[in-house]
Design a protein around this motif. Structure first.
Motif, PDB file in Angstrom:
ATOM      1  N   LEU A  16       0.871  -1.169   0.000  1.00  0.00           N
ATOM      2  CA  LEU A  16       0.000   0.000   0.000  1.00  0.00           C
ATOM      3  C   LEU A  16       0.906   1.217   0.000  1.00  0.00           C
ATOM      4  N   VAL A  17       0.513   2.239  -0.718  1.00  0.00           N
ATOM      5  CA  VAL A  17       1.264   3.490  -0.725  1.00  0.00           C
ATOM      6  C   VAL A  17       0.459   4.514   0.053  1.00  0.00           C
ATOM      7  N   GLN A  18       1.058   5.054   1.096  1.00  0.00           N
ATOM      8  CA  GLN A  18       0.437   6.137   1.858  1.00  0.00           C
ATOM      9  C   GLN A  18       1.017   7.452   1.357  1.00  0.00           C
ATOM     10  N   VAL A  19       0.134   8.348   0.957  1.00  0.00           N
ATOM     11  CA  VAL A  19       0.543   9.669   0.495  1.00  0.00           C
ATOM     12  C   VAL A  19       0.086  10.675   1.533  1.00  0.00           C
ATOM     13  N   ILE A  20       1.028  11.420   2.085  1.00  0.00           N
ATOM     14  CA  ILE A  20       0.704  12.477   3.044  1.00  0.00           C
ATOM     15  C   ILE A  20       1.116  13.790   2.402  1.00  0.00           C
ATOM     16  N   GLU A  21       0.146  14.712   2.331  1.00  0.00           N
ATOM     17  CA  GLU A  21       0.443  15.998   1.704  1.00  0.00           C
ATOM     18  C   GLU A  21      -0.200  17.137   2.471  1.00  0.00           C
ATOM     19  N   SER A  22       0.415  18.290   2.362  1.00  0.00           N
ATOM     20  CA  SER A  22      -0.082  19.487   3.022  1.00  0.00           C
ATOM     21  C   SER A  22      -1.440  19.864   2.456  1.00  0.00           C
TER      22      SER A  22
ATOM     23  N   LEU B 281       4.090  22.330  -1.122  1.00  0.00           N
ATOM     24  CA  LEU B 281       4.831  22.677   0.086  1.00  0.00           C
ATOM     25  C   LEU B 281       5.381  21.423   0.751  1.00  0.00           C
ATOM     26  N   PHE B 282       4.546  20.380   0.832  1.00  0.00           N
ATOM     27  CA  PHE B 282       4.979  19.144   1.476  1.00  0.00           C
ATOM     28  C   PHE B 282       4.169  17.973   0.951  1.00  0.00           C
ATOM     29  N   THR B 283       4.858  16.962   0.438  1.00  0.00           N
ATOM     30  CA  THR B 283       4.259  15.684   0.044  1.00  0.00           C
ATOM     31  C   THR B 283       5.286  14.594   0.317  1.00  0.00           C
ATOM     32  N   THR B 284       4.811  13.522   0.918  1.00  0.00           N
ATOM     33  CA  THR B 284       5.694  12.387   1.156  1.00  0.00           C
ATOM     34  C   THR B 284       4.914  11.101   0.914  1.00  0.00           C
ATOM     35  N   THR B 285       5.606  10.055   0.523  1.00  0.00           N
ATOM     36  CA  THR B 285       4.971   8.755   0.321  1.00  0.00           C
ATOM     37  C   THR B 285       5.714   7.711   1.151  1.00  0.00           C
TER      38      THR B 285
ATOM     39  N   LEU C 175      -3.152   1.287  -3.722  1.00  0.00           N
ATOM     40  CA  LEU C 175      -2.403   0.051  -3.907  1.00  0.00           C
ATOM     41  C   LEU C 175      -1.098   0.401  -4.592  1.00  0.00           C
ATOM     42  N   GLY C 176      -0.024  -0.254  -4.176  1.00  0.00           N
ATOM     43  CA  GLY C 176       1.298   0.073  -4.693  1.00  0.00           C
ATOM     44  C   GLY C 176       1.652  -0.669  -5.959  1.00  0.00           C
TER      45      GLY C 176
END
Length: 189
Positions: free
Chosen positions: A17-23, A29-33, A82-83
Motif C-alpha cells: 500500500l502506498v500512503q501519500v501524506i500531503e499538506s 509545500l509538502f508531500t511524502t509517500t 495500492l502500490g
C-alpha cells in the motif's frame, strides 16, 4: 536454513500500500509517500466490494502533522493507494466488526456486500500503468454468529475443475457459483 520467503515467493500473497501524506494548504509545500506491506488487504465494509475499495482513497485529515523537512507542524491529509507490487493472489478481509462507543460493545456488521467474479483494481493503484490488476474470485469465508462467538464456513473453487464446494468443518458439500453469490453474508443463511 529455509525461510518462508524461500519456500513461498513474497509476490504470492504480499503486496504494498502506498500512503501519500500531503499538506492541505499546498501540496507542493509538502508531500511524502511511504510503502507499507500487506499480506491480507483489510477494507471497510460497504454495499459493494468496489465501494469498499473506493474507501481506501478517502483521506484521513491529520491536524498538527510534523513535517520533518519543514521543521514544523502542518495540517495534512493521508490517502492510500495500492502500490506497484500487487500479490499474485489477493486476500481481502472485510472489516465486519465494529466497536459501539455508546454501549461499549463489539458489534458484527451483517449487511451483505455485493461482489463479482472478477475485480479490476487498476483505478485503485498509485500508478495506473499496471497491467496485472485483474483478480478472479476463488474463495469466500463467511462468519456465522455474533461479535462474541460464531463459526466460519468456506466456499472454495477447485482450481482444476472450477467446481465450487462448501467446507463446514468436516462436511464438504458441492455447491454452485450462484449459491456463493447469493449467500454473501451470514444474514442470509
Amino acid at each position: 536454513k529455509l525461510t518462508l520467503g524461500k519456500i513461498i515467493p513474497q509476490s504470492t500473497f504480499n503486496g504494498t500500500l502506498v500512503q501519500v501524506i500531503e499538506s492541505i494548504e499546498d501540496k507542493d509545500l509538502f508531500t511524502t509517500t511511504r510503502n507499507e506491506s500487506f499480506s491480507i488487504l483489510s477494507v471497510s465494509t460497504s454495499t459493494t466490494l468496489e465501494e469498499s475499495f473506493d474507501k481506501i482513497h478517502t483521506p484521513d485529515f491529520l491536524n498538527d502533522y510534523y513535517a520533518e523537512p519543514l521543521n514544523r507542524k502542518i495540517d495534512a491529509k493521508k490517502t492510500e493507494f495500492l502500490g506497484q507490487n500487487l500479490p499474485d493472489h489477493l486476500i481481502i478481509q472485510l472489516k465486519r466488526f465494529k466497536f459501539e462507543y455508546t454501549t461499549y460493545e463489539r458489534q458484527k456488521v451483517n449487511d451483505p456486500v455485493f461482489f463479482t467474479q472478477k475485480i479490476d483494481l487498476k483505478k485503485h493503484c498509485f500508478q495506473n500503468d499496471k497491467d496485472d490488476t485483474v483478480y478472479l474470485l476463488s474463495g469466500v469465508i463467511i462468519h456465522i454468529g455474533s461479535a462474541e462467538s460464531g463459526h466460519y464456513i468456506s466456499y472454495v473453487k477447485q482450481r482444476d475443475t472450477g467446481n465450487w464446494y462448501e467446507y463446514n468443518d468436516q462436511i464438504v458439500t458441492p455447491i454452485s457459483l450462484d449459491y456463493v453469490m447469493r449467500n454473501r453474508s451470514s444474514k442470509h443463511r
